[in-house]
Write a protein that holds these residues in place. Structure first.
Motif, short mmCIF file in Angstrom:
data_model
loop_
_atom_site.label_atom_id
_atom_site.label_comp_id
_atom_site.label_asym_id
_atom_site.label_seq_id
_atom_site.Cartn_x
_atom_site.Cartn_y
_atom_site.Cartn_z
N GLN A 160 0.82 -1.21 0.00
CA GLN A 160 0.00 0.00 0.00
C GLN A 160 0.85 1.26 0.00
N GLU A 163 -6.06 3.82 0.81
CA GLU A 163 -6.92 2.93 1.59
C GLU A 163 -8.39 3.34 1.46
N THR A 164 -8.66 4.64 1.53
CA THR A 164 -10.03 5.14 1.37
C THR A 164 -10.56 4.79 -0.01
N ARG A 223 -9.67 2.35 -1.89
CA ARG A 223 -9.90 0.90 -1.95
C ARG A 223 -11.26 0.55 -1.34
N LYS A 224 -11.58 1.17 -0.22
CA LYS A 224 -12.86 0.92 0.45
C LYS A 224 -14.04 1.41 -0.39
N GLU A 225 -13.80 2.45 -1.21
CA GLU A 225 -14.85 3.02 -2.05
C GLU A 225 -14.88 2.41 -3.46
N LYS A 234 -5.69 -9.26 -1.92
CA LYS A 234 -5.53 -9.39 -0.47
C LYS A 234 -4.92 -10.75 -0.16
N LYS A 287 -8.85 -7.82 9.01
CA LYS A 287 -8.31 -6.46 9.04
C LYS A 287 -6.80 -6.42 8.86
#
Length: 84
Positions: free
Chosen positions: A29, A44-45, A47-49, A57, A62
């Motif tokens: 990352q 990271e944000t 990726r979440k969106e 992964k 987590k």
């Protein structure tokens, strides 16, 4: 053919950012964030969106390690970054 040249050129640029990158097939990352010029938290944000380069992964949960294949980074940049 133009997109393929752009991807190849971008891969070369990623490899030239850090001598260690030449030996890697995927970046973590922080390395990916550095390569595309954003913070690790932004990546990271994204990726979440569901935004940003394709990632893999390692394991679940987590604490799972997230890796970004260099080809996926280059393809994403070629599709995202427009030159003037």
């Amino acid at each position: 053919m133009k997109k393929e040249n752009s991807i190849t050129q971008t891969l070369e640029e990623i490899n030239n950012l850090n001598p260690k990158f030449k030996q890697l097939l995927a970046l973590n990352q922080k390395q990916t964030a550095d390569a595309i010029g954003v913070s690790s938290s932004t990546l990271e944000t994204w990726r979440k969106e569901g935004i940003g380069p394709e990632y893999k992964k390692q394991n679940n949960g987590k604490r799972a390690r997230v890796l970004y294949p260099k080809t996926a980074i280059a393809e994403w940049l070629a599709d995202t970054v427009k030159t003037a």
